[in-house]
Design an enzyme around this catalytic site. Structure first.
Site, PDB file in Angstrom:
ATOM      1  N   ASP A 133      -8.378  -1.818 -11.514  1.00  0.00           N
ATOM      2  CA  ASP A 133      -7.066  -2.345 -11.886  1.00  0.00           C
ATOM      3  C   ASP A 133      -6.095  -2.287 -10.710  1.00  0.00           C
ATOM      4  OD1 ASP A 133      -6.660   0.387 -11.820  1.00  0.00           O
ATOM      5  OD2 ASP A 133      -5.816   0.530 -13.833  1.00  0.00           O
ATOM      6  N   SER A 134      -6.540  -1.708  -9.588  1.00  0.00           N
ATOM      7  CA  SER A 134      -5.763  -1.774  -8.348  1.00  0.00           C
ATOM      8  C   SER A 134      -5.586  -3.205  -7.870  1.00  0.00           C
ATOM      9  CB  SER A 134      -6.432  -0.943  -7.248  1.00  0.00           C
ATOM     10  OG  SER A 134      -7.809  -1.271  -7.136  1.00  0.00           O
ATOM     11  N   ASP A 181     -12.662  -1.693 -14.636  1.00  0.00           N
ATOM     12  CA  ASP A 181     -11.558  -0.860 -15.093  1.00  0.00           C
ATOM     13  C   ASP A 181     -10.986  -1.430 -16.388  1.00  0.00           C
ATOM     14  OD1 ASP A 181     -10.674   1.529 -13.989  1.00  0.00           O
ATOM     15  OD2 ASP A 181      -9.743   0.558 -12.266  1.00  0.00           O
ATOM     16  N   LYS A 195     -14.602   1.770 -16.982  1.00  0.00           N
ATOM     17  CA  LYS A 195     -13.941   3.008 -16.562  1.00  0.00           C
ATOM     18  C   LYS A 195     -12.646   3.173 -17.332  1.00  0.00           C
ATOM     19  CE  LYS A 195     -11.769   3.547 -12.535  1.00  0.00           C
ATOM     20  NZ  LYS A 195     -10.433   4.037 -13.009  1.00  0.00           N
ATOM     21  N   GLU A 251      -9.267   6.052 -17.957  1.00  0.00           N
ATOM     22  CA  GLU A 251      -8.587   7.202 -17.391  1.00  0.00           C
ATOM     23  C   GLU A 251      -8.272   8.237 -18.469  1.00  0.00           C
ATOM     24  OE1 GLU A 251      -6.271   4.700 -13.842  1.00  0.00           O
ATOM     25  OE2 GLU A 251      -5.119   6.007 -15.185  1.00  0.00           O
ATOM     26  N   GLU A 256      -9.750  11.765  -8.582  1.00  0.00           N
ATOM     27  CA  GLU A 256      -8.792  11.201  -7.639  1.00  0.00           C
ATOM     28  C   GLU A 256      -7.643  12.176  -7.390  1.00  0.00           C
ATOM     29  OE1 GLU A 256      -5.962   7.258  -6.871  1.00  0.00           O
ATOM     30  OE2 GLU A 256      -7.291   7.333  -8.613  1.00  0.00           O
TER      31      GLU A 256
END
Length: 295
Positions: free
Chosen positions: A65-66, A104, A134, A136, A201
């Site tokens: 998602d970056s 993501d 993925k 979070e 991270e």
């Protein structure tokens, strides 16, 4: 290791076309951890770059998602939508033959009900071809539900960018004995729930090393020191394509921004001087047609 061999389907590749490609799977990553083989991972967001990353032998490609920041120009990752992530995941999947493709789940796509989270994850697998998703944080019940739905999961702990407002910025996490203990407990819970790997991270090296030693599943570090089972960076960071100061943990391997800028400037100059295109770079009528026009 769970590996599948298949031919390169006619694509030009670095290896001879007669050579079979060994597909990386989630069980294969677990096998790499057991064997002590470092896992290599990068982000990629389109066909061209993901094809190059795959042909370079990277084990895992994250459609991160970056992309909200490095591709779409947003200030953080929160603005990117499910449809945008699906669009980019499709492009990456078309290019990749060997690497494990992980998508993501964007902010808001799994923060409501478990049912909604599973439904969105199914879209990434069914519509975009992702081989894992993925998420979070410590959403244990969601991880269990995704595992039950046959969707491999990569967890993400420590500095979780989708929590930027709660954290008050992008800050190193697990810096005290108490928070380090919580990190280890969260990682254990994710592994027990069925996660196949965990991204760590922005945590101290010592904390990441302790988590990595605890877990039966691989850890993939970014700003977490060298003791993780693998490492991931943002492709645009290592190529100097982010137009922002680099984080401490980023190593730049090329200045692609300078290469592109130089090429574009030379093209502009050639056009302005009328040295491009030349006669050799032009199409021509057949001589018979030219002769007829001259009459």
């Amino acid at each position: 290791m769970s590996l599948t061999n298949f031919p390169p389907e006619g694509r030009a590749a670095a290896a001879p076309t007669s050579q079979l490609t060994t597909k990386v799977t989630m069980p294969a990553l677990a096998g790499m951890k057991r064997e002590g083989k470092p896992i290599t991972a990068l982000t990629a967001y389109d066909y061209a770059t993901s094809r190059l990353v795959d042909e370079a032998g990277i084990d895992m490609i994250l459609v991160g998602d970056s992309l909200a920041m490095v591709v779409l120009g947003h200030d953080n990752t929160l603005a990117v939508t499910v449809d945008e992530m699906l669009h980019h995941t499709r492009a990456v999947r078309r290019a990749v033959r060997r690497a494990l493709v992980v998508a993501d789940m964007p902010f808001g796509s799994y923060h409501g009900s478990i049912e909604d989270g599973v439904a969105n994850a199914v879209r990434f697998v069914k519509e975009a071809g992702a081989e894992a998703v993925k998420i979070e944080g410590t959403r244990i019940e969601l991880v269990r539900a995704l595992t039950d739905a046959e969707i491999p999961v990569v967890g993400h702990l420590g500095l979780t960018p989708q929590s930027v407002h709660r954290m008050g910025g992008y800050r190193v996490q697990a810096k005290t004995a108490e928070t380090m203990t919580q990190l280890r407990a969260d990682a254990d819970a994710l592994a027990e729930a069925g996660a196949g790997a965990i991204v760590l991270e922005g945590v101290p090296r010592e904390a990441a090393a302790a988590v990595t030693a605890d877990l039966p599943i691989p850890t993939i570090g970014i700003g977490a020191g060298p003791d993780c089972d693998g490492q991931i960076l943002v492709l645009h960071d290592i190529l100097n394509l982010t137009f922002a100061p680099h984080a401490k943990f980023v190593r730049q391997y090329a200045d692609v921004a300078a290469v592109i800028r130089d090429a574009v400037e030379r093209y502009r100059e050639d056009v302005e001087r009328r040295s491009f295109p030349t006669d050799k770079e032009s199409y021509h009528l057949p001589e018979s047609v030219v002769a007829g026009v001259r009459k």
